[in-house]
Design a protein around this motif. Structure first.
Motif, PDB file in Angstrom:
ATOM      1  N   ILE A  82       0.850  -1.204   0.072  1.00  0.00           N
ATOM      2  CA  ILE A  82      -0.095  -0.012  -0.076  1.00  0.00           C
ATOM      3  C   ILE A  82       0.959   1.352   0.003  1.00  0.00           C
ATOM      4  O   ILE A  82       0.451   2.330  -0.549  1.00  0.00           O
ATOM      5  CB  ILE A  82      -1.016  -0.007   0.981  1.00  0.00           C
ATOM      6  N   ALA A  83       1.991   1.283   0.799  1.00  0.00           N
ATOM      7  CA  ALA A  83       2.904   2.341   0.745  1.00  0.00           C
ATOM      8  C   ALA A  83       3.558   2.689  -0.738  1.00  0.00           C
ATOM      9  O   ALA A  83       3.355   3.974  -1.207  1.00  0.00           O
ATOM     10  CB  ALA A  83       4.058   2.016   1.701  1.00  0.00           C
ATOM     11  N   LYS A  84       3.683   1.526  -1.342  1.00  0.00           N
ATOM     12  CA  LYS A  84       4.072   1.860  -3.077  1.00  0.00           C
ATOM     13  C   LYS A  84       2.955   2.397  -3.599  1.00  0.00           C
ATOM     14  O   LYS A  84       3.265   3.293  -4.632  1.00  0.00           O
ATOM     15  CB  LYS A  84       4.692   0.469  -3.331  1.00  0.00           C
ATOM     16  N   PHE A  85       1.627   2.040  -3.475  1.00  0.00           N
ATOM     17  CA  PHE A  85       0.757   2.429  -4.371  1.00  0.00           C
ATOM     18  C   PHE A  85       0.418   3.996  -3.907  1.00  0.00           C
ATOM     19  O   PHE A  85       0.177   4.599  -4.807  1.00  0.00           O
ATOM     20  CB  PHE A  85      -0.730   1.691  -3.840  1.00  0.00           C
ATOM     21  N   GLU A  86       0.624   4.256  -2.597  1.00  0.00           N
ATOM     22  CA  GLU A  86       0.259   5.696  -2.246  1.00  0.00           C
ATOM     23  C   GLU A  86       1.568   6.592  -3.015  1.00  0.00           C
ATOM     24  O   GLU A  86       1.061   7.757  -3.468  1.00  0.00           O
ATOM     25  CB  GLU A  86       0.635   5.891  -0.911  1.00  0.00           C
ATOM     26  N   ASP A  87       2.605   6.110  -2.842  1.00  0.00           N
ATOM     27  CA  ASP A  87       3.726   6.823  -3.630  1.00  0.00           C
ATOM     28  C   ASP A  87       3.283   7.121  -5.107  1.00  0.00           C
ATOM     29  O   ASP A  87       3.584   8.428  -5.346  1.00  0.00           O
ATOM     30  CB  ASP A  87       5.036   6.448  -3.570  1.00  0.00           C
ATOM     31  N   THR A  88       2.961   6.200  -5.790  1.00  0.00           N
ATOM     32  CA  THR A  88       2.400   6.227  -7.218  1.00  0.00           C
ATOM     33  C   THR A  88       1.305   7.320  -7.411  1.00  0.00           C
ATOM     34  O   THR A  88       1.363   8.073  -8.092  1.00  0.00           O
ATOM     35  CB  THR A  88       2.383   4.842  -7.785  1.00  0.00           C
ATOM     36  N   PHE A  89       0.267   6.906  -6.515  1.00  0.00           N
ATOM     37  CA  PHE A  89      -0.857   7.740  -6.669  1.00  0.00           C
ATOM     38  C   PHE A  89      -0.796   9.268  -6.296  1.00  0.00           C
ATOM     39  O   PHE A  89      -1.032  10.137  -7.046  1.00  0.00           O
ATOM     40  CB  PHE A  89      -2.004   7.066  -5.653  1.00  0.00           C
ATOM     41  N   GLU A  90       0.066   9.507  -5.231  1.00  0.00           N
ATOM     42  CA  GLU A  90       0.471  11.034  -4.729  1.00  0.00           C
ATOM     43  C   GLU A  90       1.305  11.541  -5.837  1.00  0.00           C
ATOM     44  O   GLU A  90       1.099  13.078  -5.994  1.00  0.00           O
ATOM     45  CB  GLU A  90       1.183  10.913  -3.399  1.00  0.00           C
ATOM     46  N   ALA A  91       2.216  11.016  -6.566  1.00  0.00           N
ATOM     47  CA  ALA A  91       2.868  11.515  -7.509  1.00  0.00           C
ATOM     48  C   ALA A  91       2.034  12.087  -8.727  1.00  0.00           C
ATOM     49  O   ALA A  91       2.278  13.135  -9.164  1.00  0.00           O
ATOM     50  CB  ALA A  91       3.870  10.637  -8.039  1.00  0.00           C
ATOM     51  N   ILE A  92       0.987  11.163  -8.997  1.00  0.00           N
ATOM     52  CA  ILE A  92       0.258  11.550 -10.166  1.00  0.00           C
ATOM     53  C   ILE A  92      -0.843  12.838  -9.612  1.00  0.00           C
ATOM     54  O   ILE A  92      -0.898  14.035 -10.355  1.00  0.00           O
ATOM     55  CB  ILE A  92      -0.799  10.442 -10.469  1.00  0.00           C
ATOM     56  N   MET A  93      -1.098  12.958  -8.460  1.00  0.00           N
ATOM     57  CA  MET A  93      -2.062  14.048  -7.942  1.00  0.00           C
ATOM     58  C   MET A  93      -1.280  15.197  -7.821  1.00  0.00           C
ATOM     59  O   MET A  93      -1.627  16.359  -7.990  1.00  0.00           O
ATOM     60  CB  MET A  93      -2.759  13.488  -6.705  1.00  0.00           C
ATOM     61  N   ASN A  94       0.104  15.033  -7.242  1.00  0.00           N
ATOM     62  CA  ASN A  94       0.920  16.580  -7.167  1.00  0.00           C
ATOM     63  C   ASN A  94       1.197  16.917  -8.600  1.00  0.00           C
ATOM     64  O   ASN A  94       1.227  18.152  -8.736  1.00  0.00           O
ATOM     65  CB  ASN A  94       2.166  15.980  -6.390  1.00  0.00           C
ATOM     66  N   ASN A  95       1.581  15.891  -9.754  1.00  0.00           N
ATOM     67  CA  ASN A  95       1.793  16.413 -10.985  1.00  0.00           C
ATOM     68  C   ASN A  95       0.404  17.149 -11.449  1.00  0.00           C
ATOM     69  O   ASN A  95       0.388  18.194 -12.063  1.00  0.00           O
ATOM     70  CB  ASN A  95       2.113  15.023 -11.855  1.00  0.00           C
ATOM     71  N   LEU A  96      -0.844  16.667 -11.186  1.00  0.00           N
ATOM     72  CA  LEU A  96      -2.205  17.210 -11.603  1.00  0.00           C
ATOM     73  C   LEU A  96      -2.150  18.657 -11.026  1.00  0.00           C
ATOM     74  O   LEU A  96      -2.422  19.841 -11.679  1.00  0.00           O
ATOM     75  CB  LEU A  96      -3.396  16.317 -11.257  1.00  0.00           C
ATOM     76  N   ARG A  97      -1.785  18.770  -9.745  1.00  0.00           N
ATOM     77  CA  ARG A  97      -2.064  19.925  -9.032  1.00  0.00           C
ATOM     78  C   ARG A  97      -0.879  21.110  -9.749  1.00  0.00           C
ATOM     79  O   ARG A  97      -1.373  22.381  -9.769  1.00  0.00           O
ATOM     80  CB  ARG A  97      -1.663  19.664  -7.512  1.00  0.00           C
ATOM     81  N   ASN A  98       0.200  20.697  -9.603  1.00  0.00           N
ATOM     82  CA  ASN A  98       1.341  21.494 -10.458  1.00  0.00           C
ATOM     83  C   ASN A  98       0.862  22.085 -11.711  1.00  0.00           C
ATOM     84  O   ASN A  98       0.907  22.975 -12.234  1.00  0.00           O
ATOM     85  CB  ASN A  98       2.626  20.986 -10.570  1.00  0.00           C
ATOM     86  N   SER A  99       0.110  21.270 -12.542  1.00  0.00           N
ATOM     87  CA  SER A  99      -0.127  21.555 -14.019  1.00  0.00           C
ATOM     88  C   SER A  99      -1.195  22.438 -13.780  1.00  0.00           C
ATOM     89  O   SER A  99      -1.411  23.536 -14.591  1.00  0.00           O
ATOM     90  CB  SER A  99      -0.539  20.343 -14.774  1.00  0.00           C
ATOM     91  N   CYS A 100      -2.150  22.268 -12.967  1.00  0.00           N
ATOM     92  CA  CYS A 100      -3.253  23.070 -12.819  1.00  0.00           C
ATOM     93  C   CYS A 100      -2.743  24.693 -12.151  1.00  0.00           C
ATOM     94  O   CYS A 100      -3.201  25.681 -12.878  1.00  0.00           O
ATOM     95  CB  CYS A 100      -4.155  22.903 -11.801  1.00  0.00           C
ATOM     96  N   GLY A 101      -1.815  24.364 -11.313  1.00  0.00           N
ATOM     97  CA  GLY A 101      -1.114  26.020 -10.953  1.00  0.00           C
ATOM     98  C   GLY A 101      -0.515  26.544 -11.894  1.00  0.00           C
ATOM     99  O   GLY A 101      -0.267  27.687 -12.181  1.00  0.00           O
ATOM    100  N   ARG A 102       0.219  25.634 -13.105  1.00  0.00           N
ATOM    101  CA  ARG A 102       0.897  26.570 -14.344  1.00  0.00           C
ATOM    102  C   ARG A 102      -0.326  26.693 -15.210  1.00  0.00           C
ATOM    103  O   ARG A 102       0.286  27.137 -16.300  1.00  0.00           O
ATOM    104  CB  ARG A 102       1.878  25.413 -14.819  1.00  0.00           C
TER     105      ARG A 102
END
Length: 158
Positions: free
Chosen positions: A82-102
């Motif tokens: 689950i920690a591995k899945f969390e890391d993968t999911f969080e990277a995707i959502m952080n990328n989405l947030r950063n893209s929206c900010g840009r």
């Protein structure tokens, strides 16, 4: 708007090629066919008005659950999954947030409804209470701030 936002998040996760099975809506984990690739459930939460002094703003709450399966009797192994899945999911959502900010249009504008995601942020993360080994999950609470680019609708019901 909320359905298009959920579909957009599903598309963003799917497009990263992680192999997650992304489901719109909540389902009992035991019925979700969780396998080694994991399952993500995107669940609708509350819609509330935002700061309308700027423009017609809405806030949409989403619960996103990340689920894994591990049949090893050693609990540590399940936590590693689950920690591995969390890391993968969080990277995707952080990328989405950063893209929206840009202001990347493909990332932040919901084409059908005309809403723009101005921010999507995680406000909590907790081990899911439905976790029953061999299934283990994490629930995230996100709040998306959106503005209505179609000013004539004045944000819909608000």
């Amino acid at each position: 708007m909320w359905l298009e936002l959920m579909q957009h998040i599903k598309h963003v996760i799917d497009s990263h090629g992680t192999g997650f099975n992304v489901i719109l809506g909540a389902m009992r984990p035991q019925a979700a066919n969780i396998d080694a690739n994991g399952v993500i459930m995107v669940i609708r939460g509350e819609t509330t008005p935002g700061d309308n002094t700027i423009q017609s703003e809405l806030q949409q709450e989403l619960y996103i659950e990340v689920w894994g399966r591990n049949d090893d009797p050693d609990m540590n192994v399940g936590y590693e999954v689950i920690a591995k899945f969390e890391d993968t999911f969080e990277a995707i959502m952080n990328n989405l947030r950063n893209s929206c900010g840009r202001l990347v249009p493909e990332a932040c504008i919901l084409q059908d409804s005309g809403y723009q995601i101005i921010d999507i942020k995680c406000t909590s993360k907790v081990g899911d209470h439905d976790s029953v080994r061999p299934l283990i999950g994490t629930q995230y609470r996100f709040v998306a701030r959106l503005i209505n680019l179609n000013e004539e609708t004045n944000g819909g019901i608000y």
